[in-house]
Design an enzyme around this catalytic site. Structure first.
Site, short mmCIF file in Angstrom:
data_model
loop_
_atom_site.label_atom_id
_atom_site.label_comp_id
_atom_site.label_asym_id
_atom_site.label_seq_id
_atom_site.Cartn_x
_atom_site.Cartn_y
_atom_site.Cartn_z
N LEU A 17 1.27 -15.78 0.77
CA LEU A 17 -0.20 -15.70 0.81
C LEU A 17 -0.59 -14.48 -0.03
CD1 LEU A 17 -3.06 -16.36 1.88
CD2 LEU A 17 -2.56 -14.86 3.82
N PHE A 39 0.82 -1.23 0.00
CA PHE A 39 0.00 0.00 0.00
C PHE A 39 0.85 1.29 0.00
CE2 PHE A 39 -2.18 -3.29 2.54
CZ PHE A 39 -3.27 -3.55 1.72
N CYS A 41 3.55 0.49 11.12
CA CYS A 41 4.89 0.94 11.50
C CYS A 41 5.53 -0.14 12.38
CB CYS A 41 4.82 2.28 12.24
SG CYS A 41 4.11 2.13 13.88
N GLU A 56 5.78 -7.17 -8.61
CA GLU A 56 5.63 -8.25 -7.62
C GLU A 56 6.85 -9.17 -7.61
OE1 GLU A 56 3.24 -8.13 -5.57
OE2 GLU A 56 1.74 -6.88 -6.57
N ALA A 57 8.02 -8.57 -7.64
CA ALA A 57 9.27 -9.36 -7.70
C ALA A 57 9.45 -10.27 -6.50
CB ALA A 57 10.46 -8.40 -7.83
N LYS A 61 3.98 1.51 -4.59
CA LYS A 61 5.00 0.96 -5.49
C LYS A 61 4.45 0.81 -6.91
CE LYS A 61 5.54 -2.85 -3.15
NZ LYS A 61 4.50 -2.60 -2.14
N1 LIG Z 1 -2.33 2.36 4.63
C1 LIG Z 1 -2.21 2.97 3.44
N2 LIG Z 1 -1.25 3.88 3.25
C2 LIG Z 1 -1.13 4.52 2.06
N3 LIG Z 1 -1.93 4.29 0.99
C3 LIG Z 1 -2.91 3.39 1.12
C4 LIG Z 1 -3.11 2.69 2.34
N4 LIG Z 1 -4.17 1.85 2.17
C5 LIG Z 1 -4.60 2.01 0.90
N5 LIG Z 1 -3.85 2.93 0.25
C6 LIG Z 1 -4.04 3.29 -1.16
O1 LIG Z 1 -3.12 2.48 -1.90
C7 LIG Z 1 -2.51 3.28 -2.92
C8 LIG Z 1 -1.18 2.65 -3.31
O2 LIG Z 1 -1.47 1.47 -4.05
P1 LIG Z 1 -0.35 0.64 -4.80
O3 LIG Z 1 0.45 1.52 -5.73
O4 LIG Z 1 -1.03 -0.54 -5.42
O5 LIG Z 1 0.58 0.18 -3.58
P2 LIG Z 1 1.64 -1.02 -3.52
O6 LIG Z 1 1.95 -1.45 -4.92
O7 LIG Z 1 2.81 -0.44 -2.81
O8 LIG Z 1 0.97 -2.10 -2.70
C9 LIG Z 1 -2.40 4.65 -2.28
O9 LIG Z 1 -2.32 5.70 -3.23
C10 LIG Z 1 -3.71 4.75 -1.50
O10 LIG Z 1 -4.76 5.21 -2.33
C1 LIG Z 2 4.13 -9.40 3.29
C2 LIG Z 2 3.78 -10.54 2.39
C3 LIG Z 2 3.09 -10.30 1.22
N1 LIG Z 2 2.75 -11.32 0.41
C4 LIG Z 2 2.00 -11.05 -0.83
C5 LIG Z 2 0.71 -10.32 -0.63
C6 LIG Z 2 0.50 -9.60 -1.95
O1 LIG Z 2 -0.11 -10.54 -2.85
C7 LIG Z 2 1.93 -9.30 -2.39
C8 LIG Z 2 2.37 -7.87 -2.15
O2 LIG Z 2 1.60 -7.00 -2.97
P1 LIG Z 2 1.78 -5.40 -3.04
O3 LIG Z 2 1.64 -5.09 -4.50
O4 LIG Z 2 3.13 -5.03 -2.48
O5 LIG Z 2 0.66 -4.80 -2.27
O6 LIG Z 2 2.77 -10.18 -1.64
C9 LIG Z 2 3.11 -12.62 0.72
O7 LIG Z 2 2.83 -13.57 -0.03
N2 LIG Z 2 3.79 -12.87 1.88
C10 LIG Z 2 4.14 -11.88 2.74
O8 LIG Z 2 4.77 -12.16 3.79
ZN LIG Z 3 1.86 2.57 13.91
#
Ligand SMILES: Nc1ncnc2c1ncn2[C@@H]1O[C@H](COP(=O)(O)OP(=O)(O)O)[C@@H](O)[C@H]1O
Ligand SMILES: Cc1cn([C@H]2C[C@H](O)[C@@H](COP(=O)(O)O)O2)c(=O)[nH]c1=O
Ligand SMILES: [Zn+2]
Length: 213
Positions: free
Chosen positions: A174, A18, A185, A91-92, A21
């Site tokens: 998962l 979230f 945090c 999703e590396a 990335k």
């Molecule tokens: N706890 C959070 N902190 C920041 N953004 C969040 C949170 N929960 C949901 N979001 C939403 O998720 C978006 C980022 O999504 P995404 O680019 O798919 O993240 P990532 O690829 O890092 O998982 C943010 O712009 C926001 O709208």
């Molecule tokens: C921490 C953690 C994550 N995963 C999986 C869960 C999601 O499918 C991806 C991460 O997706 P995002 O684009 O960064 O939101 O990874 C997992 O399988 N195991 C873990 O410990």
């Molecule tokens: Zn906190």
């Protein structure tokens, strides 16, 4: 590619779930397309959250991607041979360590390689291969989300199983989003350790025999 040496480079976009990335990856891809560069995007087969052949952010933005079998070394050959100027891998964290060499081969040949993925497991440990790619990359951006408990910057991935913190023995892999994970945090991240209560079995809803386990 660099004009003098004709070599490429590796950029990593990492951090907690979230943290933005995928949004950042999509922003860089859009800019490359505007610049008229050839772009190729790859994603692992295990992550089917946004449909078979797209990468997508938590806000719904998408980009067409080639799906790569993330288990074993063989299928990564498709990626290894890509002549695109910009090669992106989302999703590396789901790929085996074979991805490290693939990224370096592509960069050596002149591609700009953009790798995105979370760098910590739900236990707060390094989530390979991301940390090793970060060490060999030219550029690393580590993003933070907002802690869903206290509102401070969040670097950790809290896994929740039926609303409860996951146990350290649970499987690493998962696939999921809001239903199973929160950004937290360091202070608000919780992990159950020690013996499970009598009769309670490890969570079994995850993928078995993954390279990162
Ligand atoms: N706890 C959070 N902190 C920041 N953004 C969040 C949170 N929960 C949901 N979001 C939403 O998720 C978006 C980022 O999504 P995404 O680019 O798919 O993240 P990532 O690829 O890092 O998982 C943010 O712009 C926001 O709208
Ligand atoms: C921490 C953690 C994550 N995963 C999986 C869960 C999601 O499918 C991806 C991460 O997706 P995002 O684009 O960064 O939101 O990874 C997992 O399988 N195991 C873990 O410990
Ligand atoms: Zn906190």
């Amino acid at each position: 590619m660099h004009a003098i040496t004709r070599s490429g480079w590796i950029e990593v976009i990492s951090g907690s779930m979230f943290s933005g990335k995928t949004e950042e990856l999509l922003r860089r891809l859009r800019r490359s397309e505007i610049a008229g560069q050839s772009v190729a995007v790859y994603k692992p087969a295990v992550d089917d959250r946004y449909g078979e052949t797209t990468i997508g952010s938590h806000t719904g933005r998408q980009w067409e991607a080639t799906v790569v079998d993330n288990e074993g070394d063989g299928p990564l050959d498709i990626l290894d041979d890509d002549p695109a100027e910009v090669v992106a891998i989302d999703e590396a964290n789901f790929f085996s360590e074979a991805l490290i060499e693939v990224c370096n081969t592509l960069a050596d040949r002149g591609s700009r390689v953009i790798v995105s993925g979370t760098d910590q497991t739900f236990r707060g440990e390094p989530f390979e291969p991301l940390p090793r790619i970060m060490a060999t990359a030219e550029y690393v951006d580590k993003l933070q989300a907002i802690c869903s408990v206290c509102g401070e910057p969040a670097s950790r991935n809290q896994r929740l199983i039926e609303g409860e913190p996951a146990h350290t023995d649970d499987p690493t892999i998962l696939v999921g989003a809001e239903e199973s994970y929160e950004a937290r945090c360091r202070d608000c991240h919780v992990l159950l350790t020690g013996d499970r209560p009598e009769g309670e079995r490890p969570f079994e809803g995850a993928e078995a025999d993954h390279a990162n386990d």
